[in-house]
Design a protein around this motif. Structure first.
Motif, PDB file in Angstrom:
ATOM      1  N   ALA A  82     -12.182  -8.671  12.302  1.00  0.00           N
ATOM      2  CA  ALA A  82     -11.110  -9.586  11.924  1.00  0.00           C
ATOM      3  C   ALA A  82     -10.634  -9.313  10.505  1.00  0.00           C
ATOM      4  CB  ALA A  82     -11.598 -11.032  12.040  1.00  0.00           C
ATOM      5  N   ALA A  83     -11.558  -8.955   9.614  1.00  0.00           N
ATOM      6  CA  ALA A  83     -11.173  -8.663   8.231  1.00  0.00           C
ATOM      7  C   ALA A  83     -10.264  -7.442   8.154  1.00  0.00           C
ATOM      8  CB  ALA A  83     -12.422  -8.445   7.376  1.00  0.00           C
ATOM      9  N   VAL A  84     -10.494  -6.470   9.029  1.00  0.00           N
ATOM     10  CA  VAL A  84      -9.644  -5.268   9.017  1.00  0.00           C
ATOM     11  C   VAL A  84      -8.196  -5.630   9.300  1.00  0.00           C
ATOM     12  CG1 VAL A  84      -9.201  -3.084  10.221  1.00  0.00           C
ATOM     13  CG2 VAL A  84     -11.527  -3.710   9.601  1.00  0.00           C
ATOM     14  N   VAL A  85      -7.983  -6.649  10.126  1.00  0.00           N
ATOM     15  CA  VAL A  85      -6.619  -7.104  10.422  1.00  0.00           C
ATOM     16  C   VAL A  85      -5.921  -7.545   9.145  1.00  0.00           C
ATOM     17  CG1 VAL A  85      -5.246  -8.799  11.671  1.00  0.00           C
ATOM     18  CG2 VAL A  85      -7.257  -7.786  12.756  1.00  0.00           C
ATOM     19  N   ALA A  86      -6.617  -8.325   8.314  1.00  0.00           N
ATOM     20  CA  ALA A  86      -6.032  -8.780   7.051  1.00  0.00           C
ATOM     21  C   ALA A  86      -5.916  -7.647   6.048  1.00  0.00           C
ATOM     22  CB  ALA A  86      -6.873  -9.912   6.471  1.00  0.00           C
ATOM     23  N   LEU A  87      -6.914  -6.776   5.993  1.00  0.00           N
ATOM     24  CA  LEU A  87      -6.905  -5.688   5.018  1.00  0.00           C
ATOM     25  C   LEU A  87      -5.764  -4.714   5.274  1.00  0.00           C
ATOM     26  CD1 LEU A  87     -10.754  -5.053   4.909  1.00  0.00           C
ATOM     27  CD2 LEU A  87      -9.352  -5.967   3.048  1.00  0.00           C
ATOM     28  N   ASN A  88      -5.402  -4.531   6.544  1.00  0.00           N
ATOM     29  CA  ASN A  88      -4.295  -3.631   6.860  1.00  0.00           C
ATOM     30  C   ASN A  88      -2.963  -4.130   6.307  1.00  0.00           C
ATOM     31  OD1 ASN A  88      -4.908  -1.186   8.239  1.00  0.00           O
ATOM     32  ND2 ASN A  88      -5.624  -2.381   9.989  1.00  0.00           N
ATOM     33  N   GLN A  89      -2.869  -5.438   6.045  1.00  0.00           N
ATOM     34  CA  GLN A  89      -1.630  -6.007   5.528  1.00  0.00           C
ATOM     35  C   GLN A  89      -1.639  -6.175   4.009  1.00  0.00           C
ATOM     36  OE1 GLN A  89      -0.397  -9.533   7.749  1.00  0.00           O
ATOM     37  NE2 GLN A  89      -1.643  -8.932   9.484  1.00  0.00           N
ATOM     38  N   THR A  90      -2.717  -5.721   3.365  1.00  0.00           N
ATOM     39  CA  THR A  90      -2.887  -5.978   1.937  1.00  0.00           C
ATOM     40  C   THR A  90      -1.732  -5.456   1.096  1.00  0.00           C
ATOM     41  OG1 THR A  90      -5.297  -5.906   2.169  1.00  0.00           O
ATOM     42  CG2 THR A  90      -4.396  -5.577  -0.045  1.00  0.00           C
ATOM     43  N   TRP A  91      -1.350  -4.208   1.332  1.00  0.00           N
ATOM     44  CA  TRP A  91      -0.332  -3.574   0.492  1.00  0.00           C
ATOM     45  C   TRP A  91       1.017  -3.453   1.183  1.00  0.00           C
ATOM     46  CZ3 TRP A  91      -2.145  -3.109  -4.297  1.00  0.00           C
ATOM     47  CH2 TRP A  91      -3.531  -2.987  -4.465  1.00  0.00           C
ATOM     48  N   ALA A  92       1.147  -3.980   2.399  1.00  0.00           N
ATOM     49  CA  ALA A  92       2.377  -3.770   3.161  1.00  0.00           C
ATOM     50  C   ALA A  92       3.592  -4.372   2.466  1.00  0.00           C
ATOM     51  CB  ALA A  92       2.218  -4.362   4.572  1.00  0.00           C
ATOM     52  N   ARG A  93       3.472  -5.600   1.953  1.00  0.00           N
ATOM     53  CA  ARG A  93       4.621  -6.234   1.294  1.00  0.00           C
ATOM     54  C   ARG A  93       5.036  -5.463   0.056  1.00  0.00           C
ATOM     55  NH1 ARG A  93       1.399 -11.053   2.273  1.00  0.00           N
ATOM     56  NH2 ARG A  93       2.244 -12.231   4.043  1.00  0.00           N
ATOM     57  N   GLU A  94       4.043  -4.997  -0.722  1.00  0.00           N
ATOM     58  CA  GLU A  94       4.364  -4.251  -1.943  1.00  0.00           C
ATOM     59  C   GLU A  94       5.054  -2.928  -1.631  1.00  0.00           C
ATOM     60  OE1 GLU A  94       2.000  -6.257  -1.651  1.00  0.00           O
ATOM     61  OE2 GLU A  94       2.229  -7.484  -3.445  1.00  0.00           O
ATOM     62  N   LEU A  95       4.674  -2.312  -0.513  1.00  0.00           N
ATOM     63  CA  LEU A  95       5.304  -1.048  -0.140  1.00  0.00           C
ATOM     64  C   LEU A  95       6.743  -1.264   0.302  1.00  0.00           C
ATOM     65  CD1 LEU A  95       4.789   1.987   0.260  1.00  0.00           C
ATOM     66  CD2 LEU A  95       4.140   1.485   2.615  1.00  0.00           C
ATOM     67  N   ARG A  96       6.971  -2.344   1.065  1.00  0.00           N
ATOM     68  CA  ARG A  96       8.336  -2.607   1.541  1.00  0.00           C
ATOM     69  C   ARG A  96       9.281  -2.961   0.405  1.00  0.00           C
ATOM     70  NH1 ARG A  96       5.631  -5.443   5.814  1.00  0.00           N
ATOM     71  NH2 ARG A  96       5.960  -7.398   4.686  1.00  0.00           N
ATOM     72  N   ASN A  97       8.799  -3.674  -0.589  1.00  0.00           N
ATOM     73  CA  ASN A  97       9.656  -4.155  -1.677  1.00  0.00           C
ATOM     74  C   ASN A  97       9.600  -3.282  -2.920  1.00  0.00           C
ATOM     75  OD1 ASN A  97      10.377  -6.420  -0.112  1.00  0.00           O
ATOM     76  ND2 ASN A  97       8.495  -7.461  -0.707  1.00  0.00           N
ATOM     77  N   GLN A  98       9.026  -2.085  -2.802  1.00  0.00           N
ATOM     78  CA  GLN A  98       8.930  -1.131  -3.914  1.00  0.00           C
ATOM     79  C   GLN A  98       8.180  -1.706  -5.133  1.00  0.00           C
ATOM     80  OE1 GLN A  98      12.309  -1.411  -2.394  1.00  0.00           O
ATOM     81  NE2 GLN A  98      11.417   0.112  -1.031  1.00  0.00           N
ATOM     82  N   VAL A  99       7.286  -2.643  -4.882  1.00  0.00           N
ATOM     83  CA  VAL A  99       6.524  -3.211  -5.987  1.00  0.00           C
ATOM     84  C   VAL A  99       5.579  -2.173  -6.586  1.00  0.00           C
ATOM     85  CG1 VAL A  99       4.806  -4.968  -6.606  1.00  0.00           C
ATOM     86  CG2 VAL A  99       6.695  -5.543  -5.089  1.00  0.00           C
ATOM     87  N   LEU A 100       4.965  -1.365  -5.741  1.00  0.00           N
ATOM     88  CA  LEU A 100       4.044  -0.355  -6.242  1.00  0.00           C
ATOM     89  C   LEU A 100       4.746   0.674  -7.115  1.00  0.00           C
ATOM     90  CD1 LEU A 100       1.694   0.332  -3.193  1.00  0.00           C
ATOM     91  CD2 LEU A 100       1.234  -1.010  -5.241  1.00  0.00           C
TER      92      LEU A 100
END
Length: 241
Positions: A82-100
């Motif tokens: 179950a934790a892997v489900v959350a961990l997979n979304q950790t950086w997704a928002r930052e990647l989509r919005n060019q935050v990184l």
């Protein structure tokens, strides 16, 4: 009486520490606020954990003694996946919005961002565990024969072991074509000592046959080593993106 001068290096170190703390708090508050609004990670984790509880409870009906021996493995396997489900979304928002990309060119210390992400994942997974533990107790009729309070440090140290490595490897696999597959391939092998400590420690407490002290020390040592390594290497991972 000796007077200690406040050097430029001390001022820079203090400023860097203050900046790191500010970034950590701001990013953590942002992630909690976004998750509270969307509940994407929490809903996914809850659904997966409930599925594991229901399927295993219908698959077999163990006696009380058998439940205490297998429950540690069932509980932590459910929480791990179950934790892997959350961990997979950790950086997704930052990647989509060019935050990184913006973070990479800024003078802000990378460790502040990493700690915010790791702490956020720790809070989300801990909340899942708090919600699901009563269900495991009810479905499998669990009762600890050993000191039940030791389950708290095992849960906290074990959860941190999963999320600190998971946050780090999620960043490594962020731009890979199949990051949902790459993360567990990287995370599971290196988490074997932590998972062993969590399962064996939980089983020792539930059965009351052995002391869980060794497993608590193992988890604490594991956390210190891998937290230090992740903090030391995250800047290189961020720059390599």
């Amino acid at each position: 009486m000796h007077k200690h001068s406040f050097t430029g290096g001390d001022a820079m170190s203090l400023r860097s520490s203050t900046t790191r703390g500010t970034i950590t708090r701001a990013t953590l508050a942002k992630d909690i606020r976004l998750e509270w609004r969307s509940k994407d990670a929490l809903n996914s984790m809850l659904f997966f954990s409930l599925l594991v509880v229901v399927i295993f409870s219908f698959s077999f009906d163990p006696l009380a003694e058998e439940s205490r021996r297998i429950a540690g493995g069932l509980v932590w396997v459910a929480f791990l996946f179950a934790a892997v489900v959350a961990l997979n979304q950790t950086w997704a928002r930052e990647l989509r919005n060019q935050v990184l990309d913006a973070y990479r060119v800024s003078p802000a210390p990378p460790n502040g961002l990493f700690m915010a992400k790791a702490l956020g994942n720790f809070l989300f997974v801990s909340l899942l565990e708090a919600l699901m533990t009563p269900l495991f107790i009810i479905f499998y009729n669990l009762r600890a024969l050993g000191p039940a309070w030791q389950l708290i440090p095992i849960a906290l140290l074990g959860t941190w072991a999963l999320v600190v490595n998971g946050t780090f490897f999620a960043a490594i696999s962020l731009r890979t074509r199949s990051r949902e597959l790459m993360l567990p391939l990287l995370l599971f092998p290196i988490s074997i000592p932590a998972v062993l400590g969590m399962v064996a420690g939980t089983t020792a407490i539930l059965t009351g046959e052995n002391s869980a002290h060794f497993w608590i020390v193992l988890l604490l040592t594991y956390d210190v080593v891998f937290t230090t390594a992740c903090l030391a290497l995250f800047e290189k991972v961020l720059d390599a993106e």
